[in-house]
Design a protein around this motif. Structure first.
Motif, PDB file in Angstrom:
ATOM      1  N   HIS A 280      23.766  49.490   5.035  1.00  0.00           N
ATOM      2  CA  HIS A 280      24.639  50.595   4.624  1.00  0.00           C
ATOM      3  C   HIS A 280      25.593  50.226   3.491  1.00  0.00           C
ATOM      4  N   GLY A 281      25.850  48.926   3.323  1.00  0.00           N
ATOM      5  CA  GLY A 281      26.755  48.495   2.267  1.00  0.00           C
ATOM      6  C   GLY A 281      28.187  48.327   2.715  1.00  0.00           C
ATOM      7  N   SER A 282      28.520  48.780   3.915  1.00  0.00           N
ATOM      8  CA  SER A 282      29.850  48.619   4.493  1.00  0.00           C
ATOM      9  C   SER A 282      29.736  48.849   5.992  1.00  0.00           C
ATOM     10  N   GLU A 283      30.825  48.587   6.712  1.00  0.00           N
ATOM     11  CA  GLU A 283      30.790  48.796   8.158  1.00  0.00           C
ATOM     12  C   GLU A 283      31.195  50.211   8.550  1.00  0.00           C
ATOM     13  N   ASP A 284      31.472  51.053   7.571  1.00  0.00           N
ATOM     14  CA  ASP A 284      31.844  52.437   7.872  1.00  0.00           C
ATOM     15  C   ASP A 284      30.733  53.113   8.675  1.00  0.00           C
ATOM     16  N   GLY A 285      31.084  53.644   9.834  1.00  0.00           N
ATOM     17  CA  GLY A 285      30.118  54.346  10.670  1.00  0.00           C
ATOM     18  C   GLY A 285      29.515  53.498  11.773  1.00  0.00           C
ATOM     19  N   TRP A 286      29.739  52.163  11.750  1.00  0.00           N
ATOM     20  CA  TRP A 286      29.147  51.297  12.769  1.00  0.00           C
ATOM     21  C   TRP A 286      29.694  51.609  14.160  1.00  0.00           C
ATOM     22  N   ASN A 287      31.004  51.741  14.269  1.00  0.00           N
ATOM     23  CA  ASN A 287      31.587  52.037  15.587  1.00  0.00           C
ATOM     24  C   ASN A 287      31.126  53.396  16.103  1.00  0.00           C
ATOM     25  N   GLU A 288      30.953  54.342  15.203  1.00  0.00           N
ATOM     26  CA  GLU A 288      30.454  55.657  15.604  1.00  0.00           C
ATOM     27  C   GLU A 288      29.007  55.554  16.103  1.00  0.00           C
ATOM     28  N   LEU A 289      28.208  54.695  15.459  1.00  0.00           N
ATOM     29  CA  LEU A 289      26.830  54.500  15.904  1.00  0.00           C
ATOM     30  C   LEU A 289      26.800  53.863  17.292  1.00  0.00           C
ATOM     31  N   LEU A 290      27.662  52.886  17.539  1.00  0.00           N
ATOM     32  CA  LEU A 290      27.737  52.268  18.859  1.00  0.00           C
ATOM     33  C   LEU A 290      28.075  53.315  19.921  1.00  0.00           C
ATOM     34  N   ALA A 291      29.036  54.169  19.609  1.00  0.00           N
ATOM     35  CA  ALA A 291      29.423  55.208  20.569  1.00  0.00           C
ATOM     36  C   ALA A 291      28.287  56.201  20.797  1.00  0.00           C
ATOM     37  N   LYS A 292      27.590  56.546  19.750  1.00  0.00           N
ATOM     38  CA  LYS A 292      26.474  57.488  19.858  1.00  0.00           C
ATOM     39  C   LYS A 292      25.360  56.907  20.721  1.00  0.00           C
ATOM     40  N   ALA A 293      25.036  55.620  20.490  1.00  0.00           N
ATOM     41  CA  ALA A 293      23.942  54.986  21.218  1.00  0.00           C
ATOM     42  C   ALA A 293      24.280  54.756  22.683  1.00  0.00           C
ATOM     43  N   ALA A 294      25.559  54.818  23.029  1.00  0.00           N
ATOM     44  CA  ALA A 294      25.950  54.654  24.434  1.00  0.00           C
ATOM     45  C   ALA A 294      25.550  55.861  25.264  1.00  0.00           C
ATOM     46  N   SER A 295      25.510  57.032  24.639  1.00  0.00           N
ATOM     47  CA  SER A 295      25.227  58.253  25.393  1.00  0.00           C
ATOM     48  C   SER A 295      23.927  58.936  24.983  1.00  0.00           C
ATOM     49  N   THR A 296      23.305  58.488  23.895  1.00  0.00           N
ATOM     50  CA  THR A 296      22.052  59.066  23.416  1.00  0.00           C
ATOM     51  C   THR A 296      20.950  58.046  23.603  1.00  0.00           C
ATOM     52  N   THR A 297      19.894  58.429  24.303  1.00  0.00           N
ATOM     53  CA  THR A 297      18.863  57.449  24.668  1.00  0.00           C
ATOM     54  C   THR A 297      17.889  57.151  23.544  1.00  0.00           C
TER      55      THR A 297
END
Length: 450
Positions: A280-297
């Motif tokens: 991605h070129g930066s860490e922007d959005g990584w924490n959001e992806l972690l949160a998404k993957a916690a509840s989306t299979t």
């Protein structure tokens, strides 16, 4: 897959065999499992009593009352030890019984209930001798080989069992007495075991296309099984730049959520973060992806992550000209503009350098009394490749001759250059013997990203 799923698969053996053991007065009917066709062979013709499509498989019947009583007495035991004893005795006394496979399958499940892993595996091998296409025995051996793997061969063996299991699964008839829902559940659970093992063996063999195909099938069937999710993520992320990188990033984030061990979770999260930043070129959005993957299979349709595209060397050269004065650039930055920039940008740099004495620091590549070749950029220092050809104003004495590989302060006047491979020609060379601040020190710049 987790152990609880395997336990369910094996526990179903007890229920299924018990259901098929309900008999009329002098017989013990159970499903006749037809021999499965070998790969590439035409299907076997249905036996007497069976219809096309396997809707009514031929029944097994124990015609000897003593054999029937021994069988029913063994499977009717509630205590696992008593059931094991009864089944072992039945198989010893009636080694050619039509109920041999059923008895062995039930014995395999009972050994699992009793916690005797070695006898469970031994019995599974016997089940396959009776019927090479027995789903539960193939699932058990596939699972235990993968779970207990100590060598690459163990993973290969698990994959081979998994291949056989998938072949058997495609043609497996529904056991007599099992509901459609339970049969579908059994097929789903065993498919996770088989696909996961085949995919893991392919990953080990670096066949990433096959690994992704089978591991993804396992994950689609059980999207909470981190033992298949993690290698699927690795396969996507290590196969080289592909359109699957986005799925790989989703599944590595999913694995980071599912792993329970704190150190393992931290390691996988760190690895996933590094892959995300690189893509991605930066860490922007990584924490959001972690949160998404916690509840989306699974990745949703249209799920994407913007890929960072680094500037080309020509773009880097153009940016340098816009943001930095020529006299403030390092030698490596001059080299970048002169070798990769537009003619206009290169002319701008060269007009500021040509014919003007420069003091620099470089690494000696080769020496002679009248000429030195030097490396002025870090890239060429690392490669031990000359990017400066310096003609001395006066021949060097033996005392002043520098050693190859040494760092050297010098003065020289640029007179020409070759763009690719880059080489700047300088004349009027002179060593700077006293420690005087050089106007251009070795730059720290790697090759521009392509």
């Amino acid at each position: 897959m987790n152990k609880s799923v395997l336990a369910i698969v094996l526990a179903a053996t007890t229920a299924a065999v018990a259901q098929t053991s309900t008999a009329p007065q002098q017989s013990a009917p159970a499903q006749q499992t037809p021999a499965q066709p070998q790969a590439g062979q035409p299907p076997a013709q249905p036996q007497s009593g069976a219809t096309q499509g396997g809707a009514a498989p031929q029944k097994k019947e124990i015609k000897d009352p003593a054999e029937y009583n021994a069988y029913m007495g063994a499977i009717g035991q509630q205590d696992p030890a008593a059931k094991i004893s009864g089944l072992e005795a039945f198989l010893t006394q009636y080694p050619n019984s039509v109920m041999k496979e059923d008895a062995l399958e039930l014995l395999m499940g009972t050994y699992q209930q009793a916690g005797n892993g070695a006898k469970m595996i031994e019995t599974a091998q016997k089940v396959l001798q009776a019927n090479p296409n027995n789903l539960r025995a193939l699932a058990l051996l596939t699972y235990t080989k993968r779970l207990g793997a100590r060598t690459p061969q163990d993973i290969t063996d698990a994959g081979q069992y998994g291949e056989k299991g998938l072949q058997a699964l495609n043609a497996a008839p529904k056991p007599d007495g099992m509901s459609d829902a339970d049969f579908q559940k059994l097929k789903t659970q065993t498919s996770v075991i088989f696909n996961g093992a085949v995919g893991m063996a392919a990953y080990q063999a670096k066949d990433q296309a096959k690994a992704q195909q089978y591991l993804r099938a396992a994950v689609d069937a059980d999207p909470a099984d981190v033992n298949n999710i993690y290698p699927l993520a690795l396969s996507y992320l290590t196969a080289g730049p592909t359109e699957k990188d986005v799925d790989g990033l989703f599944f590595i984030a999913r694995a980071a959520n599912l792993i329970q061990d704190p150190k393992g979770k931290a390691d996988v999260t760190k690895f996933g973060h590094s892959k995300y930043v690189k893509y991605h070129g930066s860490e922007d959005g990584w924490n959001e992806l972690l949160a998404k993957a916690a509840s989306t299979t699974l990745p949703e349709s249209g799920f994407t992550i913007t890929q960072y595209v680094p500037p080309t060397p020509a773009q880097q050269a153009a940016d340098l000209i816009k943001t930095k004065k020529v006299e403030e650039m390092s030698f490596a930055e001059w080299e970048l503009v002169l070798s990769e920039g537009t003619p206009e940008d290169a002319d701008k740099v060269w007009s500021s350098l040509k014919g003007k004495p420069l003091q620099m620091v470089a690494q000696v590549i080769t020496t002679s009394p009248t000429k030195l070749t030097l490396a002025g950029s870090q890239d060429d220092i690392d490669k031990n490749t000359a990017d400066i050809d310096l003609t001395m104003a006066a021949a060097l004495t033996a005392k002043l001759m520098p050693k190859e590989g040494a760092e050297l302060q010098f003065e020289g006047t640029p007179v020409s250059y070759t763009a690719k491979p880059f080489l700047m020609t300088m004349e009027k060379g002179a060593l700077i013997v006293k420690a005087a601040p050089a106007t251009h020190k070795p730059p720290v710049r790697k090759k521009p990203a392509q």
